[in-house]
Design an enzyme around this catalytic site. Structure first.
Site, PDB file in Angstrom:
ATOM      1  N   GLU A 238      -0.473   0.308  -3.895  1.00 39.30           N
ATOM      2  CA  GLU A 238      -1.907  -0.039  -4.616  1.00 39.30           C
ATOM      3  C   GLU A 238      -2.952   0.632  -3.537  1.00 39.30           C
ATOM      4  O   GLU A 238      -3.831   1.084  -3.973  1.00 39.30           O
ATOM      5  CB  GLU A 238      -2.385  -1.566  -4.816  1.00 39.30           C
ATOM      6  N   HIS A 241      -3.260   4.208  -4.432  1.00 36.61           N
ATOM      7  CA  HIS A 241      -4.027   4.448  -5.408  1.00 36.61           C
ATOM      8  C   HIS A 241      -5.697   4.339  -4.818  1.00 36.61           C
ATOM      9  O   HIS A 241      -6.361   5.166  -5.253  1.00 36.61           O
ATOM     10  CB  HIS A 241      -3.939   3.230  -6.467  1.00 36.61           C
TER      11      HIS A 241
HETATM   12 ZN    ZN Z   1       0.487   2.235  -9.618  1.00 40.19          ZN
END
Ligand code: ZN
Length: 421
Positions: A238, A241
């Site tokens: 994450e 991201h």
């Molecule tokens: Zn992802």
């Protein structure tokens, strides 16, 4: 047959073959792309902002110098724990294990990097990013970088982003230009599907909802961390991201045209689950980079970011997320906590002459640091293993709030100290 169709059929077969009292194996499910598509529908200008950001990233990557690539970037993190029952109110020790994993993975100090297949070893990257627990809240008050909120809400809706608002049972974001906000929640739902491990708002969205949301079963390496997602890699994925990375297969539903905007990751048809055997070929590549943090494999299968991903993440940190580099919320000596935390005694506290430190569970040579509210280290000394208590003169230190840290190779503890002259 495209990989995704194959996976769907095999998953279906596993489901019907298993007896009813068995559990199908858990698979990674990240909500980031679905969240992005929903935000793009609701915010007409978001697509344009992301396009402009991609142009800025390309421009930065053309002009970047080697020196700019080698500088370590420190990112202050605040964890907002939202809980309904006590088990979800996870310990600071569990948070520390997560921070340790982030620091290992983003500095390529992860012990399991020896598992990276030989054809990808030349592409393994030290991203040069380190994370600390924020030591100052948005009002300038002392913080340990963890907020704890009891809520009556046990499932948080990804599209509503309710985890990020106190008025909706969550907790308001701290200024996202200065902190990486990570909310830890009991569960996340997306249109009725509640098996989402986490989701992130990609760079370019509104600051009030910027950050990462993760289920309490997928944080760190101890406590409530749940196999096969108990090695802290959900947060690594994450955070990838959050720094602008897309999924490695390009989110194209099993086709071969989707891009992750990174040149050195192989073109890949679909996500991989569990841990495939190398090489796992798709889209006529020489093998998927399924051990990349941006695939869907199990925590113990993931072990690398690529050099191209590093360049993209650092470009985001020099464009859209530039402000966080100078937010000053990381300690001068960025804390990379060890796997255990402990308490110790400081007395008298408040004090104006000297302090005693005792009752610490350290049996190795250890270090003591005192850090002021500006994050500057004002005292440091190393003590032998057999020292039962320590006396430190603090006459030269100004009145104010300080942090005392004790650490050895395996343990870490911190405490507040008030000096009043
Ligand atoms: Zn992802």
């Amino acid at each position: 047959m495209k990989a995704r169709q194959f996976l769907f059929i095999t998953s279906f077969l596993v489901f019907i073959i298993l007896p009813h009292n068995s559990y199908a194996q858990l698979h990674r499910n990240c909500g980031t792309m679905s969240h992005l598509r929903y935000q793009e529908l609701k915010q007409p200008f978001l697509k344009k902002r992301i396009e402009a950001q991609n142009i800025a990233i390309a421009k930065w990557n053309k002009s970047r110098s080697k020196a700019s690539e080698d500088t370590i970037i420190h990112i202050p993190v605040v964890f907002h724990i939202i809980w309904t029952n006590a088990i979800q109110n996870i310990s600071a020790a569990q948070i520390f294990t997560q921070l340790l994993v982030l620091n290992q993975d983003f500095r390529h100090n992860n012990a399991d990097s020896i598992n990276t297949p030989s054809q990808f070893q030349a592409l393994m990257a030290d991203v040069g990013v380190e994370f600390c627990l924020a030591h100052q809240d948005p009002n300038g008050n002392w913080t340990d970088g963890i907020t704890r909120t009891h809520s009556t809400k046990s499932v948080f809706d990804m599209n509503a982003d309710d985890a990020k608002f106190s008025a909706q049972g969550g907790y308001d974001a701290w200024d996202a230009t200065k902190y990486l906000n990570i909310w830890i929640v009991p569960a996340i739902t997306n249109n009725g599907s509640s098996d989402i491990l986490g989701y992130t708002q990609m760079p370019g969205g509104n600051w009030s909802t910027d950050g990462i949301v993760i289920g309490y079963k997928y944080i760190g390496t101890m406590g409530t961390a749940h196999s096969p997602f108990n090695k802290g890699r959900t947060a690594t994925h994450e955070t990838g991201h959050w720094l602008g990375l897309y999924h490695i297969w390009g989110d194209d539903n099993g086709a071969c045209w989707g891009s992750d905007y990174v040149d050195d990751t192989p073109n890949q048809a679909a996500y991989n689950y569990d841990c495939p055997t190398d090489p796992h070929v798709s889209c006529s590549n020489n093998g998927d980079m399924f051990m990349n943090y941006m695939d869907y494999t199990d925590d113990s299968c993931m072990n690398m970011f690529s050099l191209g991903q590093k360049a993209r993440m650092r470009a985001v940190l020099n464009t859209t997320r530039l402000a966080i580099k100078t937010s000053g919320r990381c300690m001068a000596n960025a804390i990379i906590p060890a796997s255990k935390e402990f308490n110790f005694q400081v007395y008298p506290n408040p004090s104006n002459q000297s302090i005693n430190i005792s009752n610490y569970p350290i049996h190795l040579r250890f270090k003591v640091r005192i850090i002021n509210m500006e994050g500057k280290q004002v005292y440091q000394n190393t003590y032998p293993a057999d020292r039962q208590s320590i006396n430190i003169s603090i006459k030269g230190l100004k009145s104010g709030l300080y942090l005392i840290q004790l650490s050895d190779n395996q343990n870490f503890g911190s405490s507040k100290l008030i000096i009043q002259h």
